[in-house]
Design a protein around this motif. Structure first.
Motif, PDB file in Angstrom:
ATOM      1  N   ALA A 113      57.692  18.925  24.459  1.00  0.00           N
ATOM      2  CA  ALA A 113      57.877  17.555  23.973  1.00  0.00           C
ATOM      3  C   ALA A 113      57.278  17.289  22.597  1.00  0.00           C
ATOM      4  O   ALA A 113      57.867  16.536  21.800  1.00  0.00           O
ATOM      5  CB  ALA A 113      57.317  16.567  24.991  1.00  0.00           C
ATOM      6  N   PRO A 114      56.119  17.857  22.222  1.00  0.00           N
ATOM      7  CA  PRO A 114      55.574  17.592  20.886  1.00  0.00           C
ATOM      8  C   PRO A 114      56.537  17.953  19.754  1.00  0.00           C
ATOM      9  O   PRO A 114      56.415  17.418  18.644  1.00  0.00           O
ATOM     10  CB  PRO A 114      54.307  18.463  20.844  1.00  0.00           C
ATOM     11  CG  PRO A 114      53.871  18.530  22.276  1.00  0.00           C
ATOM     12  CD  PRO A 114      55.155  18.618  23.061  1.00  0.00           C
ATOM     13  N   GLY A 115      57.490  18.833  20.013  1.00  0.00           N
ATOM     14  CA  GLY A 115      58.467  19.195  18.990  1.00  0.00           C
ATOM     15  C   GLY A 115      59.355  18.047  18.561  1.00  0.00           C
ATOM     16  O   GLY A 115      59.983  18.095  17.507  1.00  0.00           O
ATOM     17  N   LEU A 116      59.398  16.975  19.368  1.00  0.00           N
ATOM     18  CA  LEU A 116      60.210  15.814  19.022  1.00  0.00           C
ATOM     19  C   LEU A 116      59.725  15.142  17.747  1.00  0.00           C
ATOM     20  O   LEU A 116      60.499  14.481  17.045  1.00  0.00           O
ATOM     21  CB  LEU A 116      60.189  14.798  20.168  1.00  0.00           C
ATOM     22  CG  LEU A 116      60.963  15.181  21.429  1.00  0.00           C
ATOM     23  CD1 LEU A 116      60.601  14.248  22.574  1.00  0.00           C
ATOM     24  CD2 LEU A 116      62.466  15.135  21.161  1.00  0.00           C
ATOM     25  N   LYS A 117      58.452  15.294  17.429  1.00  0.00           N
ATOM     26  CA  LYS A 117      57.900  14.627  16.252  1.00  0.00           C
ATOM     27  C   LYS A 117      58.465  15.174  14.950  1.00  0.00           C
ATOM     28  O   LYS A 117      58.352  14.530  13.904  1.00  0.00           O
ATOM     29  CB  LYS A 117      56.369  14.751  16.263  1.00  0.00           C
ATOM     30  CG  LYS A 117      55.721  13.941  17.381  1.00  0.00           C
ATOM     31  CD  LYS A 117      54.213  14.024  17.328  1.00  0.00           C
ATOM     32  CE  LYS A 117      53.581  13.153  18.405  1.00  0.00           C
ATOM     33  NZ  LYS A 117      52.102  13.226  18.398  1.00  0.00           N
ATOM     34  N   GLY A 118      59.073  16.332  14.999  1.00  0.00           N
ATOM     35  CA  GLY A 118      59.644  16.905  13.783  1.00  0.00           C
ATOM     36  C   GLY A 118      61.081  16.501  13.524  1.00  0.00           C
ATOM     37  O   GLY A 118      61.658  16.889  12.513  1.00  0.00           O
ATOM     38  N   LEU A 119      61.667  15.709  14.434  1.00  0.00           N
ATOM     39  CA  LEU A 119      63.069  15.315  14.288  1.00  0.00           C
ATOM     40  C   LEU A 119      63.213  14.098  13.394  1.00  0.00           C
ATOM     41  O   LEU A 119      62.292  13.305  13.230  1.00  0.00           O
ATOM     42  CB  LEU A 119      63.669  15.012  15.660  1.00  0.00           C
ATOM     43  CG  LEU A 119      63.753  16.174  16.640  1.00  0.00           C
ATOM     44  CD1 LEU A 119      64.273  15.664  17.977  1.00  0.00           C
ATOM     45  CD2 LEU A 119      64.663  17.279  16.112  1.00  0.00           C
ATOM     46  N   SER A 120      64.401  13.917  12.847  1.00  0.00           N
ATOM     47  CA  SER A 120      64.674  12.738  12.028  1.00  0.00           C
ATOM     48  C   SER A 120      64.673  11.491  12.907  1.00  0.00           C
ATOM     49  O   SER A 120      65.024  11.533  14.086  1.00  0.00           O
ATOM     50  CB  SER A 120      66.027  12.867  11.330  1.00  0.00           C
ATOM     51  OG  SER A 120      67.091  12.705  12.259  1.00  0.00           O
ATOM     52  N   ARG A 121      64.278  10.371  12.314  1.00  0.00           N
ATOM     53  CA  ARG A 121      64.212   9.127  13.062  1.00  0.00           C
ATOM     54  C   ARG A 121      65.598   8.691  13.536  1.00  0.00           C
ATOM     55  O   ARG A 121      65.737   8.100  14.607  1.00  0.00           O
ATOM     56  CB  ARG A 121      63.581   8.041  12.196  1.00  0.00           C
ATOM     57  CG  ARG A 121      62.126   8.328  11.851  1.00  0.00           C
ATOM     58  CD  ARG A 121      61.559   7.249  10.952  1.00  0.00           C
ATOM     59  NE  ARG A 121      60.143   7.478  10.673  1.00  0.00           N
ATOM     60  CZ  ARG A 121      59.382   6.635   9.975  1.00  0.00           C
ATOM     61  NH1 ARG A 121      59.916   5.528   9.472  1.00  0.00           N
ATOM     62  NH2 ARG A 121      58.110   6.894   9.766  1.00  0.00           N
ATOM     63  N   GLU A 122      66.614   8.946  12.712  1.00  0.00           N
ATOM     64  CA  GLU A 122      67.969   8.546  13.090  1.00  0.00           C
ATOM     65  C   GLU A 122      68.410   9.220  14.382  1.00  0.00           C
ATOM     66  O   GLU A 122      68.982   8.577  15.262  1.00  0.00           O
ATOM     67  CB  GLU A 122      68.972   8.890  11.976  1.00  0.00           C
ATOM     68  CG  GLU A 122      68.856   8.045  10.735  1.00  0.00           C
ATOM     69  CD  GLU A 122      67.852   8.587   9.734  1.00  0.00           C
ATOM     70  OE1 GLU A 122      67.801   8.060   8.618  1.00  0.00           O
ATOM     71  OE2 GLU A 122      67.095   9.538  10.078  1.00  0.00           O
ATOM     72  N   ARG A 123      68.131  10.521  14.495  1.00  0.00           N
ATOM     73  CA  ARG A 123      68.570  11.258  15.683  1.00  0.00           C
ATOM     74  C   ARG A 123      67.827  10.781  16.926  1.00  0.00           C
ATOM     75  O   ARG A 123      68.422  10.595  17.984  1.00  0.00           O
ATOM     76  CB  ARG A 123      68.350  12.760  15.488  1.00  0.00           C
ATOM     77  CG  ARG A 123      69.125  13.369  14.320  1.00  0.00           C
ATOM     78  CD  ARG A 123      68.867  14.867  14.218  1.00  0.00           C
ATOM     79  NE  ARG A 123      69.648  15.628  15.163  1.00  0.00           N
ATOM     80  CZ  ARG A 123      69.372  16.862  15.553  1.00  0.00           C
ATOM     81  NH1 ARG A 123      68.283  17.468  15.111  1.00  0.00           N
ATOM     82  NH2 ARG A 123      70.146  17.497  16.406  1.00  0.00           N
ATOM     83  N   VAL A 124      66.533  10.562  16.781  1.00  0.00           N
ATOM     84  CA  VAL A 124      65.742  10.079  17.921  1.00  0.00           C
ATOM     85  C   VAL A 124      66.189   8.682  18.319  1.00  0.00           C
ATOM     86  O   VAL A 124      66.394   8.385  19.503  1.00  0.00           O
ATOM     87  CB  VAL A 124      64.245  10.091  17.577  1.00  0.00           C
ATOM     88  CG1 VAL A 124      63.440   9.368  18.654  1.00  0.00           C
ATOM     89  CG2 VAL A 124      63.744  11.526  17.422  1.00  0.00           C
ATOM     90  N   GLY A 125      66.355   7.800  17.335  1.00  0.00           N
ATOM     91  CA  GLY A 125      66.764   6.434  17.624  1.00  0.00           C
ATOM     92  C   GLY A 125      68.111   6.377  18.309  1.00  0.00           C
ATOM     93  O   GLY A 125      68.300   5.612  19.268  1.00  0.00           O
ATOM     94  N   TRP A 126      69.061   7.186  17.845  1.00  0.00           N
ATOM     95  CA  TRP A 126      70.398   7.173  18.443  1.00  0.00           C
ATOM     96  C   TRP A 126      70.323   7.585  19.904  1.00  0.00           C
ATOM     97  O   TRP A 126      70.949   6.948  20.768  1.00  0.00           O
ATOM     98  CB  TRP A 126      71.325   8.119  17.687  1.00  0.00           C
ATOM     99  CG  TRP A 126      72.758   7.953  18.091  1.00  0.00           C
ATOM    100  CD1 TRP A 126      73.698   7.181  17.474  1.00  0.00           C
ATOM    101  CD2 TRP A 126      73.401   8.558  19.231  1.00  0.00           C
ATOM    102  NE1 TRP A 126      74.888   7.262  18.160  1.00  0.00           N
ATOM    103  CE2 TRP A 126      74.746   8.093  19.236  1.00  0.00           C
ATOM    104  CE3 TRP A 126      72.994   9.422  20.235  1.00  0.00           C
ATOM    105  CZ2 TRP A 126      75.665   8.479  20.212  1.00  0.00           C
ATOM    106  CZ3 TRP A 126      73.896   9.803  21.215  1.00  0.00           C
ATOM    107  CH2 TRP A 126      75.217   9.340  21.192  1.00  0.00           C
TER     108      TRP A 126
END
Length: 393
Positions: free
Chosen positions: A197-210
């Motif tokens: 799960a900590p790997g999520l912090k490296g993703l773009s905000r757009e992808r996470v938000g979507w």
């Protein structure tokens, strides 16, 4: 026994038949339907997006479709994707690929002519299903049909390897689990998403938000979101959520179901967050919400739990925003059903015609009459004029 797609409206579309004929006129097996359209059709769900996989290189796809008079858009041509513009809606056509290297956010791929290569780089077994566009025969390389039958959401191959290729697959896992997954969930998948799960912090905000908005817009996301919290995933993307937020989401979705109201992702997001507009203002840009979405989230966050006059509330902040507040409070929405916000039947010019000079006094009278009009339940123009007379007197 050969598995075939059941008949569906889209399988009879003439524009799709023309597309297949343009790409594979000799029926040499150059293209197949793939992914969600195959999965959903098997489940009897209306297909939204139609995707195709092909052994043809992107330039050849463009040339063949252009020769048939079908417009194409190079939406992701560097990664092998061309969008065909047909009358029934766009179709994404992607050349078969195999991963060369990945960094958890982006993959370097090479084109392939091997269907098994392409299937191996997909995320879940239920998404690695292909169908012949003419015979509708289904091709299953990773027991996706069996998993679909039992609602078993499972990563292809090693779950950790699939996630390390793209950490967004953690959020996709939960979105698909909420849509199709069984209980209990796949143990290996849950272990992998919790660990990585900590790997999520490296993703773009757009992808996470979507992904979060897509998850929250599903019919019943509350159990899945709670599980995300238990596994430590939710804290990586929405650290503001507490146990009370999870309880509020569960209560909201239950209230929506009881009233037969369609849930909205923003309302559910507001339930998860504390009733604090300042916090909503912090979260909204992090999830890359639009200006309209930010305003609606902030309006929901300004709730105080009191909804004594739903129509007055709607007049002040809007119907959609008032519905959010009422539903979040577990209140009735009957007063707003089949009701449109009225306009105050009084203009400044009518006050000036009564001998009041244009300026602050006109504005004061308008506010005073409007406040009384709202408190009396929006009476007609005759009553408004009586109110004005009373204010003038």
């Amino acid at each position: 026994m050969v598995e075939r797609l059941p008949a569906a409206e889209w399988t009879h579309r003439e524009d799709l038949s023309a597309l297949v004929d343009a790409l594979d006129p000799q029926a040499q097996g150059h293209c197949r339907w793939v992914g969600g359209v195959v999965r959903d059709t098997i489940l009897g769900i209306a297909a939204k997006d139609i995707d195709m996989a092909t052994t043809l290189l992107p330039d050849e796809v463009v040339a063949r479709l252009g020769g048939a008079g079908i417009k194409t858009v190079p939406t992701g041509i560097a990664h092998g994707t061309v969008t065909a513009v047909v009358s029934g809606g766009p179709v994404e056509i992607t050349t078969l690929r195999r991963d060369v290297s990945t960094d958890g956010r982006h993959a370097t791929v090479a084109f392939s002519t091997d269907w098994a290569d392409d299937a191996a780089r997909r995320d879940f077994t239920i998404n690695a299903l292909y169908a012949d566009p003419r015979t509708l025969e289904v091709y299953d390389y990773h027991t996706g049909l069996g998993d679909l039958a039992t609602r078993h959401l499972r990563f292809i191959g090693d779950a950790r390897a699939r996630i390390r290729e793209d950490y967004l697959r953690i959020l996709r896992y939960f979105r698909f689990q909420a849509r199709f997954g069984s209980v209990p969930a796949d143990a290996e998948a849950e272990s992998a998403v919790a660990e990585l799960a900590p790997g999520l912090k490296g993703l773009s905000r757009e992808r996470v938000g979507w992904e979060l908005i897509a998850l929250l817009g599903l019919p019943d996301p509350a159990p899945t979101v709670t599980r995300m919290a238990e596994l430590g995933v939710l804290a990586q993307v929405l650290p503001e959520v507490t146990t009370s937020g999870l309880e509020a989401l569960a209560a909201l979705t239950a209230h929506e179901r009881n009233l037969g109201v369609k849930g909205t992702a923003l309302r559910r997001l507001a339930a998860l967050l504390p009733a604090d507009p300042a916090m909503a203002e912090q979260v909204a840009p992090r999830l890359r919400l639009s200006i309209a979405q930010r305003k609606r989230l902030a309006a929901a966050a300004a709730r105080d739990g009191h909804c004594n006059n739903p129509r007055a509330l709607a007049y002040r902040i809007g119907i959609a925003e008032a519905l959010d507040r009422l539903l979040l409070a577990g209140a009735s929405i009957k007063a707003l059903q089949d009701w449109d916000i009225p306009a105050l039947p009084l203009k400044g010019g009518q006050i000036v015609a009564r001998g009041i000079s244009a300026g602050p006094e006109v504005a004061r009278l308008l506010r005073a009459v409007e406040a009384r009009w709202i408190s009396e339940g929006f009476p007609d123009e005759a009553r408004v004029m009586q109110m004005l007379d009373e204010e003038l007197g």
